[in-house]
Design an enzyme around this catalytic site. Structure first.
Site, mmCIF file in Angstrom:
data_model
loop_
_atom_site.group_PDB
_atom_site.id
_atom_site.type_symbol
_atom_site.label_atom_id
_atom_site.label_comp_id
_atom_site.label_asym_id
_atom_site.label_seq_id
_atom_site.Cartn_x
_atom_site.Cartn_y
_atom_site.Cartn_z
ATOM 1 N N THR A 180 0.625 -1.055 -0.117
ATOM 2 C CA THR A 180 0.090 0.103 -0.127
ATOM 3 C C THR A 180 0.838 1.119 -0.108
ATOM 4 O O THR A 180 1.790 1.201 0.776
ATOM 5 C CB THR A 180 -0.956 -0.016 1.248
ATOM 6 O OG1 THR A 180 -1.382 1.140 1.257
ATOM 7 C CG2 THR A 180 -0.282 -0.339 2.359
ATOM 8 N N GLU A 325 -5.407 -3.306 3.473
ATOM 9 C CA GLU A 325 -5.372 -4.110 4.609
ATOM 10 C C GLU A 325 -6.673 -5.064 4.832
ATOM 11 O O GLU A 325 -6.400 -5.887 5.881
ATOM 12 C CB GLU A 325 -4.755 -3.263 5.705
ATOM 13 C CG GLU A 325 -3.766 -2.644 5.955
ATOM 14 C CD GLU A 325 -3.560 -1.159 5.151
ATOM 15 O OE1 GLU A 325 -4.513 -0.947 4.346
ATOM 16 O OE2 GLU A 325 -2.749 -0.291 5.482
ATOM 17 N N LYS A 436 -8.092 21.437 11.028
ATOM 18 C CA LYS A 436 -8.123 21.953 12.462
ATOM 19 C C LYS A 436 -8.557 23.333 12.338
ATOM 20 O O LYS A 436 -7.342 24.140 12.287
ATOM 21 C CB LYS A 436 -7.254 21.419 13.118
ATOM 22 C CG LYS A 436 -7.641 19.935 13.399
ATOM 23 C CD LYS A 436 -6.449 19.038 13.849
ATOM 24 C CE LYS A 436 -6.219 17.777 13.804
ATOM 25 N NZ LYS A 436 -5.443 16.995 12.656
ATOM 26 N N TRP A 441 -13.266 20.684 13.756
ATOM 27 C CA TRP A 441 -12.808 19.851 12.688
ATOM 28 C C TRP A 441 -13.842 20.103 11.486
ATOM 29 O O TRP A 441 -15.008 20.252 11.677
ATOM 30 C CB TRP A 441 -12.868 18.436 12.918
ATOM 31 C CG TRP A 441 -11.698 17.966 13.717
ATOM 32 C CD1 TRP A 441 -10.694 18.509 14.429
ATOM 33 C CD2 TRP A 441 -11.281 16.587 13.879
ATOM 34 N NE1 TRP A 441 -9.669 17.962 14.837
ATOM 35 C CE2 TRP A 441 -10.103 16.592 14.892
ATOM 36 C CE3 TRP A 441 -11.789 15.194 13.385
ATOM 37 C CZ2 TRP A 441 -9.399 15.386 15.222
ATOM 38 C CZ3 TRP A 441 -11.204 14.162 13.798
ATOM 39 C CH2 TRP A 441 -9.830 14.082 14.885
#
Ligand code: AMP
Length: 539
Positions: A180, A325, A436, A441
């Site tokens: 990856t 994964e 941020k 957020w």
């Protein structure tokens, strides 16, 4: 009975019970190639014998650098089936990363499409452990090459008969390996087992209508060098679905024509490819004949695209989420029966989310100190996953393993998400990309999705840039739609009823193109690097 789950059994079964099912490939040499699962099985056995003759032993790694095509399909089964490990390499990695992964995996042979001969010629001097290169073509098309130990695929096969019995071994034996391309550092290897692959295949085929069946004609646009093409080669072998493989050309007209000719009803790929096809559909004013279900994943799919595919063309959009994964499928974006009566907009809003877990993928979201967060569709935190086809470590990489895996057996996805009471997941952002602003957020993905619906914008990325007062503020970087010039004021007016006011980007930049990663996602790392000297106007 304790019978091992082995990859060879998928093709063996397909060849016996779906003998005439087709695999159709646009070949690298040019013409369309078609044959049956039974023929493919015979050739995979010849190939396994050829590799044994070359000295490939159980557990050794054999690499492929190839497009989606029938020879690559044969390699998937022959390499894993004989007990070796099929390492699929993404040719879009940087050269030094390709060198890194081949050396890290200690690949014994590299099988490559004609396209990649110059690439391997340039890199071979740095690959001391590779014993030979097999060029995936016939004698007639064998190129002059500087590669030492270059062999011809078809000649190797021609020297063998198909009299071969797949060996039986422990299902936990390693079968394949994908790296990856992380945003930083070297690529990380994910090693799959026969057991994890077969279980994942069963799950893909059960994934709420998106999987292959014996009635489907399935186009795998997702490359076979990217997480085993989301498991489709295995699933099509098992179910006898016709498998359509697009070869080296990824262009709107070519995708359209191939789908039309092969009566593809299901197809899977990342959003950029669907954008290409959509352009072609708009040009021709129709969809490819028979196209019913579009499976999309890999990055966010804007609601505006879902709407166009569903409303204008009557194509069912099936959203999935996953990761290397996770083998990779982690969710399936079906509409629940209880939602059947939803108004269109509400339906698209559900489809825009990443979907519900499939059986075999356990999930939770956690806060910054690892505490579990409520599944109320509001609270967001990092998604943690575990399950029988989730990796438990990176291949020979203790440092990356320590970073991404918790001590109590969960994989940290790096995706910041909400989960609602139905288990429907929505990605808020990658943990590294979330913006941020004054301690709050802002989701770059939400902003991008909303901005992409603006008619003057073809592609959008939002990144957080340093701001002296707010810490970070969103910068919208776009590629303009043909003949258009997007400007901040107009775009923000358009966004005003779609996102919170304090989320509105502070500036807009128009670039000719956005940088992409090897898997087709916008590379925010490169974009940040490219714009490192940028300062907001008036700051
Ligand atoms: P890869 O391992 O290259 O397949 O990348 C996995 C990452 O792609 C995930 O962690 C997500 O950040 C992103 N991704 C995958 N599927 C989706 C999706 N449906 N929507 C948004 N992001 C996605």
């Amino acid at each position: 009975m304790d019978r091992p789950l082995l990859i060879s059994s998928l093709l063996e079964f397909g060849a016996r019970y779906h003998a005439d099912s087709e695999i159709v490939s646009r070949s690298v040499e040019g013409p369309i190639h078609r044959y049956t699962l039974a023929q493919s099985h015979d050739r995979a056995k010849q190939l396994a014998k050829a590799m044994a003759r070359l000295g490939v032993a159980e557990g050794e790694r054999v690499a492929t650098i190839a497009w989606n095509g029938y020879r690559h399909f044969e390699l998937y089964f022959a390499i894993s089936g004989m007990g070796a490990v099929c390492h699929t390499i993404n040719p879009r990695l940087f050269h030094e990363q390709i060198v890194y992964v081949i050396n890290h995996a200690e690949d014994k042979y590299v099988f490559l499409d004609l396209t990649f001969v110059p690439l391997l010629e340039a890199l071979a001097a740095h690959l001391p452990k590779v014993a030979g290169y097999v060029i995936m073509t016939d004698k007639e098309h064998m190129p002059e090459t500087k590669l030492e130990n270059a062999l011809c695929y078809e000649e190797l096969l021609a020297a063998e008969d198909g009299d071969y019995a797949w060996p039986e071994f422990d299902e936990l034996t390693a079968s394949s390996l994908c790296y990856t391309s992380g945003t930083t550092g070297n690529p990380k290897g994910v090693l799959y087992s026969h057991r994890s692959t077969v279980l994942h295949t069963l799950a893909v085929c059960a994934a709420g209508g998106a999987g292959p069946t014996n009635r489907s004609s399935y186009l795998a646009l997702v490359p076979m060098f990217h997480v085993n093409a989301w498991g489709l080669p295995y699933g099509c072998a098992m179910t006898g679905a016709k498998l359509v493989l697009p070869g080296p050309r990824y262009e709107g007209d070519m995708i359209f024509d191939l789908m039309d000719a092969e009566k593809v009803d299901k197809a899977a790929g990342v959003p950029t490819l669907w954008l290409l096809l959509l352009g072609e559909m708009q040009k021709r004013g129709c969809k490819p004949d028979g196209f019913e279900t579009l499976v999309v994943g890999g990055s966010a799919f804007p609601t505006s695209m879902i709407e166009t595919f569903e409303e204008t063309y009557g194509i069912n959009v099936h959203h999935a989420w996953g990761m290397t994964e996770l083998s990779p499928i982690g969710t399936s974006g079906t509409i629940l029966p209880a939602m059947d009566g939803l108004a269109k907009e509400a339906r698209w809003a559900v489809k825009n989310k990443q979907g519900r877990p499939i059986y075999g993928v356990e999930k939770k979201i956690v806060g910054e100190s690892g505490e579990p967060l409520p599944e109320d569709g509001e609270a967001f935190g990092e998604m943690l996953v575990r399950g029988p086809w989730t990796a438990r470590a990176y291949f020979n990489d203790a440092e990356a393993t320590a970073e991404q895996f918790t001590e109590d057996g969960w994989f940290r996805t790096g995706d910041v998400c909400t989960l609602d009471e139905n288990g429907i997941m929505q990605i808020v952002d990658r943990s590294k990309d979330v913006i941020k602003s004054a301690g709050e957020w802002i989701s770059s993905i939400d902003l991008e999705n909303a901005a992409m619906a603006h008619p003057a914008i073809q592609e959008a990325a939002v990144i957080g840039m340093a701001h002296p007062k707010w810490d970070e503020r969103p910068l919208l970087v776009v590629v303009a739609a043909e003949g258009e010039t997007p400007v901040l004021e107009a775009v923000n007016a358009f966004l005003a009823d779609k996102v919170a006011k304090w989320w509105l980007p502070d500036d807009l930049l128009v670039l000719d193109e956005l940088p992409h990663t090897a898997t087709g996602k916008v590379s925010k790392l490169n974009l940040r690097e490219q714009l490192k000297d940028y300062v907001f106007p008036g700051v």
